[in-house]
Design a protein around this motif. Structure first.
Motif, mmCIF file in Angstrom:
data_model
loop_
_atom_site.group_PDB
_atom_site.id
_atom_site.type_symbol
_atom_site.label_atom_id
_atom_site.label_comp_id
_atom_site.label_asym_id
_atom_site.label_seq_id
_atom_site.Cartn_x
_atom_site.Cartn_y
_atom_site.Cartn_z
ATOM 1 N N PRO A 62 -6.202 0.684 6.506
ATOM 2 C CA PRO A 62 -6.835 1.121 5.254
ATOM 3 C C PRO A 62 -8.325 1.415 5.365
ATOM 4 C CG PRO A 62 -6.373 -1.241 5.198
ATOM 5 C CD PRO A 62 -5.713 -0.702 6.426
ATOM 6 N N ARG A 119 0.839 -1.207 0.000
ATOM 7 C CA ARG A 119 0.000 0.000 0.000
ATOM 8 C C ARG A 119 0.875 1.258 0.000
ATOM 9 N NH1 ARG A 119 -5.502 -0.326 1.044
ATOM 10 N NH2 ARG A 119 -6.308 -2.429 1.425
ATOM 11 N N SER A 173 -4.527 -6.158 0.011
ATOM 12 C CA SER A 173 -4.755 -5.570 -1.308
ATOM 13 C C SER A 173 -4.069 -6.384 -2.403
ATOM 14 C CB SER A 173 -4.280 -4.114 -1.339
ATOM 15 O OG SER A 173 -2.922 -4.019 -0.943
ATOM 16 N N CYS A 207 -6.285 4.773 -1.142
ATOM 17 C CA CYS A 207 -5.380 3.679 -1.547
ATOM 18 C C CYS A 207 -4.374 4.132 -2.591
ATOM 19 C CB CYS A 207 -6.117 2.520 -2.196
ATOM 20 S SG CYS A 207 -7.418 1.772 -1.382
#
Length: 864
Positions: free
Chosen positions: A716, A79, A150, A738
């Motif tokens: 997040p 990230r 992610s 993001c």
């Protein structure tokens, strides 16, 4: 309750992880933010790539907190790189886990249908495996998604789907690096298969200990050294004593070895002893590898690595006396043939006593190898297996130094790697037996081909994962762009079993190392200092921490109160705040306390944003950081602190010290922003001075906007929920935090103001002393007048500059700054405290006269 990503509704009164974490993940996936192609559309995109592979978890397993640590670390890294504008690929996958999966499915069909694997054909059993995977195989992916990982799910790879394995085997075989031979291997009698070293659990046995063994009702005694005598050939009165913890293996003895210089046995050189049960004559051999303190040792080369090497040096025969199913072979004689090896042990000891050859026993410390999958005691058996010449492959990899954590990768002594398994589930070995049946007519000779039933070790296919998942051996676009990976991050326990093998096979098959750096994190241990392991029953499902778990779930794991709902963000943040470079973490109980603290931190950030939204109002138009040049000292100070926090985080992310970055972000939010800046600007917000109000609003906005970005790699969900509600500058085009720009020193350098930070540090020291004075005299509601006497110009100027926040944060009625206390008449009831060499504080206690009088009188009594 229905959850969505619509942020037009008012911010809920209190922070709820269930509310915040309900809907953002599907939206992220739908918008394609986790795909490397996403960065192509960002204004702050960079040409650099960043790729990393998630260590593929077992397809039928589930994650525990040890895996959660890996996910938290890797997701924070990807990230962060994604927000920097890199084209990021985080590859997901799952491992077919040969032994683990087969064991699970065998147990399932035995319970549900009352059948054994052997009752089915291989194809029928494999259908059961695929059915199980379809039903249960998505559990890990569900856990990963709930943790906010992610990953690019469109590129997910299953190790059973790849054609890479066959190509790798063929290439290595053609290069002479894979061969078939009869050698000693770790053998699980319960599984009836060879197993890898990582599936062997070495249990330390300190003394006589009874242990349960599969297939036997009664426990088996271990930790005993039994001594018996071998009679010397032709010498009725002469005997040679040997000791062993495995008396049942004496049927496989082919010699007795002594040190050549051991004076106790010089008269026995060249002689032989007689085996009491088989009648074989065993030579007495000399070998310098025998330790003199051990005396004479029995040599059983078909069941011991040391003895096997000794037998090779002396050209001794190899006699296998334990069968694949753990029973004694025909070599042992009819009286024990077919008997379970540990039942045979008792029978052998009884027979030795009957023959008068038994000489006693004593407690003995030993390491007992146990199969982690079945709980069975490992046998070393001579088997025809497929091997990889590990040392030959490792030579090229040794030319490159890999850095990880605080040191380099050490290979140690590399033995050839047994890669065949006697299982049905896995990659069947792509080799064939050629059989030519006898035929009188040579012109019509037929050739029959049959492939080997064995499958490849799971670690063979998982060692190919970094390039197999990208399409090797085909020259795919993904392979060209994202291989080698930038980094491999995993637990330190997998250094040799996985990391070293990936390096060796990657270098051999692709010509490149599969990754340029290795970061091995330390392992999570439980409250008793044990590594988290399913076999120990001390694992914790991260979803139980995220959603909360009842008393019943955790009563046996030292959590008598169960676990409160904490959310994914709190779990991730708590894990990242530990120094993962150490040998091991603190006890797990402390980690759960840290998760609770992380949850409180989430609430702190939530309330800070509520305050900020109220302060900004409806018509606020934010400026980009490059347009904000505050003139008021507190605004200058907090933005300088923000600059240095961003600089510190970037530096420590680069060095993979995520705990330092996470702690720095926490420190900024809690101390600098919430406890100091927000409290200091409350009077400004109340007065409504338009000039100061606007400066404060712009500072507030930039602080929360950029501090949320700094926090986003760790939290997040929370940061997305709050950032989406912020008004955006005309330059902000990112649809999600993001992919929003990560704060960098280049863009915030104009806020760097070390002088103001140094000035306010002096002020904070005064504030702390005044608060301590108020607490000491229990002036909880009173706002006393405070006088500062300072004899030096620089600190005096700092106090004057920050006089207003000094008064506000110290909860004083007023703060009067005096150049020298001797020149001013102070009230009689002043309490004096010298802070340092240049500043003294005088607090007027008249406001709380009665209480102050009591304390002064009490102080006099104590001094008298």
């Amino acid at each position: 309750m229905t959850f969505s990503t619509d942020t037009s509704a008012p911010l809920p009164t209190s922070y709820s992880p269930r509310y915040v974490e309900a809907a953002w993940y599907p939206w992220w996936v739908k918008e394609g933010f986790f795909k490397p192609e996403c960065q192509q559309h960002l204004p702050h995109r960079k040409p650099e790539m960043f790729s990393i592979s998630l260590p593929p978890p077992n397809v039928t397993g589930s994650l525990h907190l040890g895996h959660a640590l890996t996910v938290a670390i890797e997701d924070a890294l990807v990230r962060w790189r994604r927000m920097q504008g890199y084209r990021v690929l985080w590859l997901p996958g799952s491992d077919h886990a040969g032994i683990a999966t087969q064991a699970v499915v065998e147990k399932k069909i035995r319970k549900e249908r009352g059948v054994l694997r052997q009752d089915l054909s291989r194809d029928e059993f494999l259908q059961e495996v695929w059915k199980w995977i379809e039903e249960k195989g998505n559990e890990i992916f569900k856990q990963l998604k709930e943790m906010g990982a992610s990953l690019d799910w469109d590129r997910a790879c299953f190790t059973m789907d790849s054609v890479t394995v066959t190509e790798a085997f063929v290439q290595l075989h053609e290069q002479g690096l894979i061969y078939r031979d009869r050698r000693l291997v770790n053998w699980s009698c319960a599984l009836q298969s060879a197993i890898s070293d990582i599936e062997v659990e070495n249990r330390q046995i300190e003394r006589r200990t009874k242990i349960s063994v599969p297939g036997l009702e009664d426990k088996v005694l271990f930790g005993v050294l039994e001594t018996f005598a071998y009679k010397v050939e032709g010498e009725e009165s002469m005997e040679l004593l040997v000791s062993t913890t495995r008396p049942e293996t004496m049927f496989g003895d082919v010699a007795v070895a002594i040190h050549p210089d051991d004076s106790r046995y010089l008269h026995l050189h060249g002689k032989r002893v007689c085996h009491p049960f088989t009648g074989r004559l065993l030579p007495i051999i000399t070998d310098p590898a025998v330790e003199p303190q051990m005396g004479a040792v029995k040599v059983t080369p078909a069941h011991n690595h040391v003895d096997y090497k000794l037998a090779q040096r002396h050209n001794l025969p190899l006699i296998s006396v334990v069968a694949e199913n753990g029973t004694m072979t025909a070599e042992c004689g009819e009286w024990v043939q077919g008997l379970h090896r540990f039942l045979a042990r008792e029978k052998v000891l009884a027979a030795l006593k009957e023959k008068g050859l038994y000489r006693g026993a004593k407690d003995h410390c030993l390491v007992l190898p146990v199969c982690s999958r079945s709980g069975d005691v490992i046998e070393l058996l001579l088997k025809n297996q497929w091997f990889v010449r590990s040392e030959a492959i490792a030579q090229s990899a040794l030319e490159v130094t890999l850095q990880f954590g605080r040191g380099g990768v050490g290979w140690g002594s590399l033995c050839d790697w047994c890669i065949s398994r006697q299982l049905w589930w896995g990659h069947q070995i792509p080799a064939y037996r050629v059989m030519i049946p006898g035929s009188p007519d040579l012109e019509e000779v037929s050739i029959n081909l049959s492939n080997y039933a064995d499958v490849l070790d799971t670690w063979f296919s998982s060692s190919l994962f970094p390039f197999a998942a990208l399409g090797w051996p085909h020259k795919t676009e993904d392979l060209q762009q994202f291989f080698p990976n930038n980094i491999l991050e995993t637990g330190s326990d997998l250094l040799f079993f996985w990391v070293a093998r990936m390096v060796m096979l990657g270098k051999q098959l692709t010509g490149e190392l599969p990754f340029s750096q290795v970061f091995l994190h330390s392992l999570i241990h439980d409250a008793h200092g044990r590594k988290m392991s399913k076999s120990l029953g001390n694992v914790i499902d991260p979803l139980d921490v995220i959603h909360g778990a009842s008393l019943q779930v955790f009563f046996l794991q030292n959590f008598p109160q169960g676990i409160a709902e904490s959310g994914s963000d709190a779990l991730r943040f708590a894990l990242c705040r530990y120094d993962a470079h150490g040998e091991k973490f603190s006890p797990l109980v402390l980690q759960l306390n840290s998760i609770e603290k992380a949850s409180h931190f989430c609430n702190k950030v939530w309330n800070a944003l509520k305050f900020t939204f109220a302060a900004l109002g409806e018509e606020f138009a934010p400026l980009d950081p490059q347009q904000v040049f505050p003139s008021f000292p507190m605004d200058q100070w907090i933005l300088s602190r923000l600059y240095h926090t961003a600089e510190y985080c970037a530096q420590h992310f680069e060095n993979y010290k995520l705990h330092s970055a996470a702690n720095a972000v926490s420190l900024f939010w809690v101390q600098d922003f919430c406890s100091t800046y927000l409290e200091s600007v409350k009077p400004i917000l109340r007065t409504g001075d338009p000039v100061r109000l606007l400066s404060t609003q712009q500072t507030l906005y930039n602080c929360v906007d950029l501090a949320l970005r700094l926090l986003s790699p760790f939290m997040p969900f929370l940061t997305e929920e709050l950032w989406q509600r912020l008004p955006k500058t005309h330059l902000e085009s990112s649809p999600s935090i993001c992919v929003a720009r990560y704060p960098s020193r280049e863009h915030l350098r104009h806020w760097c103001n070390p002088e103001e930070e140094a000035n306010f540090l002096l002020v904070q020291q005064i504030i702390q002393v005044i608060r301590c004075m108020r607490a000491t005299y229990q002036l909880t509601k009173a706002r006393p007048t405070v006088y500062l006497a300072c004899s030096e110009t620089a600190p005096w100027a700092a106090y004057e500059k920050y006089q207003e926040p000094l008064q506000t944060l110290s909860l004083a009625g007023s703060v009067n700054i005096l150049p020298n206390s001797e020149e001013v008449d102070l009230p009689l009831n002043c309490l004096a405290v010298k802070v340092n060499g240049h500043t003294s504080i005088y607090m007027d206690l008249q406001v709380g006269y009665n209480l102050a009088h009591y304390w002064i009188q009490d102080s006099k009594k104590r001094s008298d």
